[in-house]
Design a protein around this motif. Structure first.
Motif, mmCIF file in Angstrom:
data_model
loop_
_atom_site.group_PDB
_atom_site.id
_atom_site.type_symbol
_atom_site.label_atom_id
_atom_site.label_comp_id
_atom_site.label_asym_id
_atom_site.label_seq_id
_atom_site.Cartn_x
_atom_site.Cartn_y
_atom_site.Cartn_z
ATOM 1 N N HIS A 1 46.967 40.455 30.774
ATOM 2 C CA HIS A 1 46.321 40.053 29.505
ATOM 3 C C HIS A 1 44.990 40.277 29.599
ATOM 4 C CE1 HIS A 1 50.109 37.495 28.750
ATOM 5 N NE2 HIS A 1 50.060 37.421 29.762
ATOM 6 N N LYS A 2 44.471 41.008 28.228
ATOM 7 C CA LYS A 2 43.100 41.292 28.347
ATOM 8 C C LYS A 2 41.972 40.370 28.266
ATOM 9 C CE LYS A 2 44.162 44.457 25.122
ATOM 10 N NZ LYS A 2 43.948 45.498 23.845
ATOM 11 N N GLY A 3 41.157 40.275 28.790
ATOM 12 C CA GLY A 3 39.854 39.434 28.564
ATOM 13 C C GLY A 3 38.844 40.124 27.989
ATOM 14 N N GLN A 4 37.525 39.466 27.881
ATOM 15 C CA GLN A 4 36.546 40.282 27.395
ATOM 16 C C GLN A 4 35.871 41.133 28.969
ATOM 17 O OE1 GLN A 4 35.134 39.876 24.081
ATOM 18 N NE2 GLN A 4 33.685 41.145 24.867
ATOM 19 N N THR A 5 35.565 42.427 28.675
ATOM 20 C CA THR A 5 34.996 43.154 29.679
ATOM 21 C C THR A 5 33.490 42.564 29.671
ATOM 22 O OG1 THR A 5 36.438 45.078 28.881
ATOM 23 C CG2 THR A 5 34.613 45.335 30.532
ATOM 24 N N ILE B 1 41.674 42.188 35.664
ATOM 25 C CA ILE B 1 43.021 42.049 34.990
ATOM 26 C C ILE B 1 44.065 42.539 35.907
ATOM 27 C CG2 ILE B 1 42.425 44.330 33.866
ATOM 28 C CD1 ILE B 1 44.020 43.161 31.726
ATOM 29 N N GLN C 1 39.598 47.119 31.386
ATOM 30 C CA GLN C 1 40.758 46.250 31.245
ATOM 31 C C GLN C 1 41.997 46.811 30.898
ATOM 32 O OE1 GLN C 1 40.359 42.545 30.701
ATOM 33 N NE2 GLN C 1 38.240 42.362 31.358
ATOM 34 N N ARG D 1 44.804 39.940 38.664
ATOM 35 C CA ARG D 1 45.304 38.874 38.233
ATOM 36 C C ARG D 1 46.755 39.133 38.025
ATOM 37 N NH1 ARG D 1 43.650 38.010 33.221
ATOM 38 N NH2 ARG D 1 41.778 39.304 33.153
ATOM 39 N N ASN E 1 36.035 42.382 36.700
ATOM 40 C CA ASN E 1 36.924 42.334 35.550
ATOM 41 C C ASN E 1 38.144 42.671 36.275
ATOM 42 O OD1 ASN E 1 35.298 42.549 33.084
ATOM 43 N ND2 ASN E 1 34.267 44.134 34.446
#
Ligand code: PLP
Ligand SMILES: N[C@@H](CCOP(=O)(O)O)C(=O)O
Length: 444
Positions: free
Chosen positions: A278-282, A267, A293, A270, A265
């Protein structure tokens, strides 16, 4: 400290950062952890506590630690050291701050005859440390939200087995970010906030960050600071621990690199690589405490990177609610001058546990292994690298045993953890239901 989050939804930061001179830093060498803690934190505390009161608070906070050095350094390799932060009562670095602010709360509340309701969000370690620090205290009720099914069994049992009626473990549907978001919602619901006298003990509370500054000083002077600089690698999730390192640097500690180490995870990695926030799926990992995130203290780092422009940060935080934001070029340069970063996959984490045991005899927890893996990529000859070991391997026995073939035993005082009865409430990811639950369970 008692307020937690500011009423406009932002985080508190000091207006100015007190400085220690090189001579003052050099004079820390050879002092006890408690004495270093006093000298590092005293300039921030002002007249809230008298000198004697603050000294006593520190003594009481660290008396229950299982190692005389409190935060011992272990050498892993040429120029690479591990800072063991897991000798506190709940076996994670959170005890350093939580034991201290537990004592500070008790002193401050006792003096005013006040009581507060502490609500915390945890991915496993903050919650157990908070419950341990505040269990049985007369003027505090504690409610801890954790993501149901997403923490280790030891972490869960540390929160669900205490019998004191003022502490409550709440298993919430969702992930850690949901828990932290609902906590912030509670702070922004002024009727609830004022009605229950809400206080926070996550690292959104500046007191938490301050307490964590101390071990950057104690470990750096043990390795020759301020006469030679050192670097730190920090397994990172909510950005509180690495931000404490940044504060140590701002206070005058010669730190070369501050390395942010993330799990899958990633973020923060990145973002620090220039790809925006930018948030992704945890995705659940073997280092569950870092499955985050929305990293709350990154807001503090951004505040400095944007030259302390509160309006700019408010706008970024609003964009984050909708999914994320890009960082301006100027702010990115500031961030990259303060922090570098790396990430470790699940396989790399497991391989590092295996390899480190073989090469040094040190059994790492998965979070610490992420730090060691990333530190190995970043360290340079001549500057000692200190990796923070943030939790004891026994908190994550399944992953550790799978990687090393060794079952990490709990300390004898926790021998019966698996036999103790559990007390926990399942709660939905819903503000109204949560606040109603908390109000129903307050000490009368
Ligand atoms: C064991 C462990 N390691 C690392 C972290 C990440 O620390 P921070 O949230 O301060 O970045 C956490 C959670 O905070 C943790 O519990
Ligand atoms: N990893 C943490 C998450 C909360 O972090 P905090 O430092 O902001 O309290 C945990 O174990 O709960």
């Amino acid at each position: 400290m008692l307020t937690g989050l500011a009423r406009d939804g932002g985080l508190y930061v000091p207006e100015t950062i007190p400085q220690l001179t090189l001579a003052e830093i050099a004079a820390l060498e050879g002092l006890s952890y408690e004495a270093i803690a006093y000298r590092v934190m005293r300039p921030f505390v002002g007249d809230v506590f008298s000198d004697d009161e603050f000294g006593d608070i520190i003594e009481r906070a660290y008396a229950g630690f299982g190692h005389a050095a409190r935060a011992p350094l272990v050498q892993l390799d040429q120029g690479h050291f591990l800072l063991e932060l897991f000798h506190g009562p709940t076996l994670a670095f959170k005890d350093f701050a939580m034991q201290l602010i537990g004592q500070m709360f008790q002193t401050a509340l006792g003096r005013k005859g006040d009581r507060v309701t502490i609500v915390g969000a945890t991915s496993g370690d903050t919650g157990s440390a908070a419950i341990e620090a505040f269990r049985g205290l007369e003027n505090v009720d504690v409610f801890i939200l954790y993501p149901h099914g997403r923490i280790s069994e030891v972490q869960r049992r540390q929160m669900t087995t205490p019998t004191e009626s003022n502490v409550h473990a709440l298993a919430m549907d969702g992930d850690f970010d949901d828990c932290q978001a609902r906590l912030k919602d509670m702070f922004n619901d002024f009727e609830f906030r004022d009605g229950v006298r809400l206080a926070g003990v996550n690292s959104i509370n500046w007191g938490r960050v301050l307490a964590q500054v101390v071990y950057y000083f104690s470990s750096a002077v043990a390795l020759g600071a301020p006469h030679r600089p050192v670097s730190f690698t920090v397994p990172t999730g909510n950005f509180g621990d690495i931000f404490a390192g940044y504060i140590a640097k701002r206070m005058g500690l010669p730190i070369d690199k501050l390395v942010v180490a993330t799990n899958q995870n990633d973020i923060l990695h990145r973002c620090l690589s220039g790809q925006g926030y930018h948030k992704g799926q945890t995705v659940p990992s073997i280092s569950p405490s870092m499955d985050i995130q929305v990293s709350s203290n990154f807001e503090r780092a951004l505040f400095d990177a944007y030259d302390r422009d509160g309006n700019a940060i408010k706008q970024l935080m609003d964009e984050l609610k909708a999914g994320g934001f890009d960082v301006s070029q100027g702010a990115m340069q500031v961030l990259q001058s303060n922090y570098i970063s790396g990430r470790a996959s699940e396989e790399e984490t497991m391989a590092t546990i295996t390899a480190t045991l073989k090469s040094s005899g040190e059994l790492l927890c998965p979070h610490s292994a992420i730090g060691v893996k990333v530190a190995d990529e970043m360290r340079v000859t001549g500057t000692p690298m200190i990796t923070l070991a943030t939790a004891h391997p026994a908190k994550f026995p399944d992953a550790v045993e799978k990687a090393s073939g060794q079952h990490p035993p709990l300390p004898p005082r926790m021998d019966d953890l698996y036999e103790r009865g559990e007390r926990v409430s399942r709660v939905p990811n819903d503000l109204a239901a949560l606040t109603a639950h908390i109000k129903r369970h307050l000490t009368a």
